[in-house]
Design an enzyme around this catalytic site. Structure first.
Site, PDB file in Angstrom:
ATOM      1  N   HIS A  26      56.705  97.335  87.424  1.00  0.00           N
ATOM      2  CA  HIS A  26      58.007  97.453  87.766  1.00  0.00           C
ATOM      3  C   HIS A  26      58.063  96.784  89.256  1.00  0.00           C
ATOM      4  O   HIS A  26      57.116  97.382  90.068  1.00  0.00           O
ATOM      5  CB  HIS A  26      58.628  98.614  87.757  1.00  0.00           C
ATOM      6  N   SER A  58      60.643  95.705  92.499  1.00  0.00           N
ATOM      7  CA  SER A  58      61.969  95.591  93.143  1.00  0.00           C
ATOM      8  C   SER A  58      62.128  95.704  94.587  1.00  0.00           C
ATOM      9  O   SER A  58      61.194  95.995  95.145  1.00  0.00           O
ATOM     10  CB  SER A  58      62.946  96.715  92.387  1.00  0.00           C
TER      11      SER A  58
END
Length: 281
Positions: A138, A140
């Site tokens: 992930h 971000s």
């Protein structure tokens, strides 16, 4: 000289330099012994603090900046899993810091955790020929609303020696969950990358090249070149001075569509994750 010609010249010189070659890569037994002795917690990617200026626009307090990265790896189990694999997780945080502005604001911070399974690949002589990793990642920037940027991906990476002193990593990913905040992200980061690292002089001078190509027919993508130099007589802590030149897009997530040419220099603790390809000295 173009970036492509510059990096190609350095690689060519490196392949035919006169420094002594490494011995053969670790055997299966040597690698298993080394992994059994290594700490559970270690460096993953390079940990660094570098600062610099743009090469494609005016230099001022808004365009010059610093970039730093912290990255670590935690082995979750050394027990023999199916197919002789091992489980680990990683965390990497990359920050862009406007240290030349009055309030010293951070312009972008990218968070990249992952969980992965690794496996060593051996040749007919039972020596290490490659390291394969399957991971879920992930990435971000931790913001909300219109400034939010994030994506997820399943990644497959294979690392091997392509020459005696040149290690290459080939990584491809299957992205998902990216269309809400950055629907055209793949036009800039593509579906994979190639990273090559060549040792000119052991523990002294290293050249690194990473290339990404966006999903398009134009010039979107990036080239990142690094030169590591150890100015000291010994290098037991893997510390270097690093010169970096980044050209392209998506250096950070917030303004991934912006084209940059940034030259930076600073301090780095270089990863030695792939030291097993160097063999016993």
């Amino acid at each position: 000289m173009s970036t492509f010609k510059f990096t190609t010249l350095l690689m060519f010189l490196g392949f035919f330099s006169y420094n002594s070659l490494y011995s053969q890569a670790y055997t299966r037994e040597q690698l298993q012994d080394s992994m059994a002795q290594m700490p559970y917690f270690s460096i993953h990617k390079d940990n660094y603090f570098i600062t610099g200026v743009p090469a494609n626009t005016a230099i001022n307090s808004s365009t010059a900046n610093a970039k730093y990265q912290i990255s670590f790896k935690q082995i979750l189990t050394r027990s023999r899993l199916p197919l002789d694999t091992y489980l680990f997780m990683t965390y990497t945080q990359k920050s862009f810091w406007n240290i030349y502005k009055e309030s010293l604001p951070f312009s972008d911070i990218n968070f990249n955790p992952s969980i992965a399974i690794g496996k060593a690949i051996y040749d007919k002589e039972d020596r290490l020929s490659g390291l394969a990793t399957v991971s879920f990642e992930h990435e971000s920037n931790g913001r909300d609303s219109i400034a939010s940027r994030s994506w997820n991906r399943f990644s497959l990476e294979y690392t091997t020696n392509i020459f005696k002193r040149t290690t290459a990593s080939f990584k491809v990913w299957l992205p998902f969950g990216y269309k809400e905040g950055n629907p055209d992200l793949l036009e800039y980061v593509g579906l994979g990358q190639v990273n090559m690292s060549h040792i000119f002089k052991q523990d002294k001078l290293v050249f690194d090249l990473r290339v990404r190509k966006g999903l398009n027919f134009d010039g979107k993508g990036s080239i990142r070149t690094r030169i590591y130099f150890n100015p000291f007589d010994n290098n037991i802590s893997n510390q270097y001075v690093m010169f970096e030149w980044f050209v392209g897009q998506a250096e950070g997530l917030l303004n991934y569509q912006e084209s940059k040419s940034m030259i930076r220099i600073g301090y780095v603790i270089r990863t030695n994750e792939f030291r097993w390809f160097k063999g016993k000295k």
